[in-house]
Design a protein around this motif. Structure first.
Motif, mmCIF file in Angstrom:
data_model
loop_
_atom_site.group_PDB
_atom_site.id
_atom_site.type_symbol
_atom_site.label_atom_id
_atom_site.label_comp_id
_atom_site.label_asym_id
_atom_site.label_seq_id
_atom_site.Cartn_x
_atom_site.Cartn_y
_atom_site.Cartn_z
ATOM 1 N N ASP A 18 6.625 -32.264 5.379
ATOM 2 C CA ASP A 18 6.453 -32.275 4.107
ATOM 3 C C ASP A 18 7.113 -30.961 3.393
ATOM 4 N N LEU A 19 8.037 -30.237 4.016
ATOM 5 C CA LEU A 19 8.556 -29.099 3.611
ATOM 6 C C LEU A 19 9.593 -29.456 2.506
ATOM 7 N N GLY A 20 10.088 -30.580 2.607
ATOM 8 C CA GLY A 20 11.058 -31.117 1.578
ATOM 9 C C GLY A 20 12.351 -31.972 2.339
ATOM 10 N N ASN A 21 12.576 -32.995 1.935
ATOM 11 C CA ASN A 21 13.637 -33.936 2.510
ATOM 12 C C ASN A 21 14.739 -33.124 2.245
ATOM 13 N N GLU A 22 15.192 -32.244 1.062
ATOM 14 C CA GLU A 22 16.244 -31.428 0.847
ATOM 15 C C GLU A 22 16.397 -30.532 1.566
ATOM 16 N N LEU A 23 15.402 -29.650 2.266
ATOM 17 C CA LEU A 23 15.669 -28.699 3.544
ATOM 18 C C LEU A 23 15.897 -29.293 4.714
ATOM 19 N N PHE A 24 15.517 -30.560 5.326
ATOM 20 C CA PHE A 24 16.093 -31.093 6.537
ATOM 21 C C PHE A 24 17.465 -31.562 6.293
ATOM 22 N N ALA A 25 17.780 -32.080 5.231
ATOM 23 C CA ALA A 25 19.038 -32.508 4.909
ATOM 24 C C ALA A 25 20.073 -31.483 4.961
ATOM 25 N N LEU A 26 19.788 -30.189 4.848
ATOM 26 C CA LEU A 26 20.753 -29.113 4.763
ATOM 27 C C LEU A 26 21.132 -28.795 6.358
ATOM 28 N N MET A 27 19.975 -28.943 7.330
ATOM 29 C CA MET A 27 19.951 -28.805 8.527
ATOM 30 C C MET A 27 20.563 -30.025 9.596
ATOM 31 N N LEU A 28 20.112 -31.140 9.088
ATOM 32 C CA LEU A 28 20.398 -32.313 9.999
ATOM 33 C C LEU A 28 21.976 -32.851 9.797
ATOM 34 N N ASP A 29 21.914 -34.190 9.983
ATOM 35 C CA ASP A 29 23.232 -34.748 9.929
ATOM 36 C C ASP A 29 22.883 -36.011 9.054
ATOM 37 N N ASP A 30 24.033 -36.811 8.830
ATOM 38 C CA ASP A 30 24.101 -37.977 8.016
ATOM 39 C C ASP A 30 22.650 -38.946 8.581
ATOM 40 N N THR A 31 22.742 -38.957 9.708
ATOM 41 C CA THR A 31 21.501 -39.933 10.249
ATOM 42 C C THR A 31 20.022 -39.323 10.072
ATOM 43 N N MET A 32 19.777 -38.033 9.552
ATOM 44 C CA MET A 32 18.607 -37.494 9.309
ATOM 45 C C MET A 32 17.772 -37.732 10.469
ATOM 46 N N THR A 33 18.197 -37.341 11.447
ATOM 47 C CA THR A 33 17.557 -37.413 12.927
ATOM 48 C C THR A 33 16.998 -36.132 13.200
ATOM 49 N N TYR A 34 15.690 -36.003 13.642
ATOM 50 C CA TYR A 34 15.137 -34.597 14.063
ATOM 51 C C TYR A 34 14.514 -34.603 15.522
ATOM 52 N N SER A 35 15.733 -35.167 16.386
ATOM 53 C CA SER A 35 15.156 -35.004 17.919
ATOM 54 C C SER A 35 16.489 -34.804 18.468
ATOM 55 N N CYS A 36 16.337 -34.803 19.957
ATOM 56 C CA CYS A 36 17.694 -34.368 20.668
ATOM 57 C C CYS A 36 18.700 -35.577 20.571
ATOM 58 N N GLY A 37 19.859 -35.366 20.425
ATOM 59 C CA GLY A 37 20.990 -36.218 20.336
ATOM 60 C C GLY A 37 21.814 -36.227 21.769
ATOM 61 N N VAL A 38 22.718 -37.000 22.187
ATOM 62 C CA VAL A 38 23.262 -37.064 23.380
ATOM 63 C C VAL A 38 24.827 -36.910 23.106
ATOM 64 N N PHE A 39 25.426 -35.719 23.534
ATOM 65 C CA PHE A 39 26.794 -35.520 23.555
ATOM 66 C C PHE A 39 27.673 -35.970 24.558
ATOM 67 N N GLU A 40 28.283 -37.236 24.263
ATOM 68 C CA GLU A 40 28.828 -37.953 25.539
ATOM 69 C C GLU A 40 30.181 -37.322 25.578
ATOM 70 N N ARG A 41 30.490 -36.492 24.546
ATOM 71 C CA ARG A 41 32.022 -35.580 24.842
ATOM 72 C C ARG A 41 31.925 -34.600 24.110
ATOM 73 N N PRO A 42 32.330 -33.318 24.416
ATOM 74 C CA PRO A 42 32.039 -32.109 23.868
ATOM 75 C C PRO A 42 32.248 -32.096 22.312
ATOM 76 N N GLU A 43 33.323 -32.745 21.849
ATOM 77 C CA GLU A 43 33.791 -32.814 20.429
ATOM 78 C C GLU A 43 33.168 -33.734 19.633
ATOM 79 N N ALA A 44 32.158 -34.298 20.212
ATOM 80 C CA ALA A 44 31.412 -35.163 19.549
ATOM 81 C C ALA A 44 30.455 -34.626 18.228
ATOM 82 N N THR A 45 30.441 -35.430 17.151
ATOM 83 C CA THR A 45 29.884 -34.679 16.001
ATOM 84 C C THR A 45 28.604 -34.814 16.318
ATOM 85 N N LEU A 46 27.468 -34.113 15.578
ATOM 86 C CA LEU A 46 25.893 -34.085 15.662
ATOM 87 C C LEU A 46 25.535 -35.760 15.349
ATOM 88 N N ALA A 47 26.102 -36.302 14.160
ATOM 89 C CA ALA A 47 25.924 -37.833 13.983
ATOM 90 C C ALA A 47 26.242 -38.663 15.137
#
Length: 401
Positions: A137-166
């Motif tokens: 509850d620090l604020g959705n605005e703070l997390f939006a600055l750090m995360l991507d459009d999916t607003m996901t705060y857990s490990c992603g899977v980079f299937e190729r090096p150039e993949a975006t965070l989303a």
């Protein structure tokens, strides 16, 4: 006869000399790189070989914190601005690679640093809500600055090096959906739904119904907005009070927040509400088995200052809790840890790139340094395999489907 007290400055200098000697003993024989330490008086000490990581100690309070606060002292000193380095992640990688070797050489020093035990607090309903609010509850605005459009705060899977965070986060969602064998007939329970990223993906891609639960009011409000118009219900509810029956259950990096005492309750809850023939997918950060006992007994900076009440489990701890408190078994383990370092690198890069916006939200310099330390340490821990991350498939024995 009265005894004259020792002057405070003398005590301070004595402690600083002792702490400096302790630091030099800990760093002797540094392997896999070099560390150059500039002391407050200007003297430079060098340890190891090769191109060095540089650490500059601005204030002798650094040594006092290490001597009196053990493992907590390093992070507390950094957030106080008492030291800096030219590469925080590389520093942590070097230290993490050498920590076990140093502890073996100086067992007495390790016992000294572990004298301060981890606080043991049961995560009841009210404490769990306070703990989650402290971070999420620090604020959705703070997390939006750090995360991507999916607003996901857990490990992603980079299937190729150039993949975006989303793209990496959607690839992670896809793995979970395939693990669960989702289809339109399913009713999915998501324990710890965050800002609704997985619920939205599953409902849009597979047409299934999703019930997501969280105890963060900030997350619940935004998750409802982001899933409006989809067959998704977001409830502000503790997992222990869930009722009903669900054909599939998913929980992504939530189990770390509940503490070791609640692992049995977590799996018993899944077993209670999972429909016959159903599947559950649990993604969790993991501590390697060799470190689990020591980790859960000693104080942890991240638990104290970032995620109060958290305790990262080991795979064995999860397996044993599931076996003792439910009919569930773990039928597959998909390792993701190699992707977490890159996920964290992207988050930290976003945090620094948007730092002026972070400041406009009212966060001060201490907060900046606290989060920089947190993100950099976690990145280094995953790069060195001091932490793991895995997706686990759980089901009851018997026919599937």
């Amino acid at each position: 006869m009265s005894v004259r007290a020792e002057p405070a400055p003398l005590r301070s200098r004595t402690l600083e000399r002792a702490a400096t000697a302790l630091l030099e003993r800990a760093l002797e024989g540094l392997d896999g790189g070099a560390l150059e330490v500039k002391l407050p008086g200007g003297a430079v000490r060098r340890f190891g070989s090769g191109a060095p990581v540089r650490l500059e100690i601005h204030d002798a309070a650094f040594f006092r914190r290490l001597a009196t606060r053990g493992k907590l002292g390093l992070g507390e000193s950094y957030t106080a601005g008492e030291w800096d380095t030219d590469d925080l992640v590389a520093l942590f990688e070097l230290l993490v690679r050498n920590v076990d070797r140093a502890a073996a050489r100086h067992s007495g020093m390790r016992r000294l640093l572990e004298l301060r035990p981890r606080l043991h607090r049961r995560n009841g309903l009210r404490r769990s809500r306070r703990n989650i609010a402290y971070h999420y509850d620090l604020g959705n605005e703070l997390f939006a600055l750090m995360l991507d459009d999916t607003m996901t705060y857990s490990c992603g899977v980079f299937e190729r090096p150039e993949a975006t965070l989303a793209e990496a986060q959607r690839a992670k969602f896809d793995r979970l959906c395939r693990l669960l064998e989702l289809d339109a007939a399913d009713h999915v329970l998501e324990i710890g739904c965050g800002w609704g990223g997985f619920a939205r993906y599953a409902a849009e891609r597979h047409g299934c119904r999703v019930t997501g639960i969280t105890i963060s009011s900030e997350q619940a409000a935004l998750a409802r907005e982001r899933t409006r118009g989809l067959p998704v219900e977001i409830l502000e509810q503790d997992y222990r009070s869930v009722d009903g029956a669900f054909t599939k259950i998913v929980s992504v990096e939530m189990v770390e927040a509940i503490g070791a005492d609640q692992l049995g309750t977590f799996f018993a809850t899944i077993d209670r509400v999972l429909a016959p023939g159903g599947r559950a997918a649990v993604q969790s950060i993991l501590v390697p088995e060799q470190r689990w006992d020591r980790y859960r007994r000693t104080p942890d900076w991240i638990e104290r200052y970032i995620f109060p009440g958290c305790l990262i489990p080991s795979l064995a701890a999860l397996t044993q809790a599931a076996a003792r408190h439910s009919r569930l078994g773990i039928y597959s383990v998909d390792e993701l840890g190699e992707h977490y370092a890159e996920t964290l690198r992207r988050w930290r890069s976003n945090f620094h790139a948007q730092i002026e916006d972070v400041r406009r939200l009212g966060y001060d310099r201490r907060f900046e340094r606290t989060w920089d330390f947190y993100l950099a340490f976690c990145e280094a821990a995953f790069r060195t395999r001091a932490l793991r991350d895995a997706q686990l498939l759980l089901a009851r024995p018997g026919p599937a489907g």
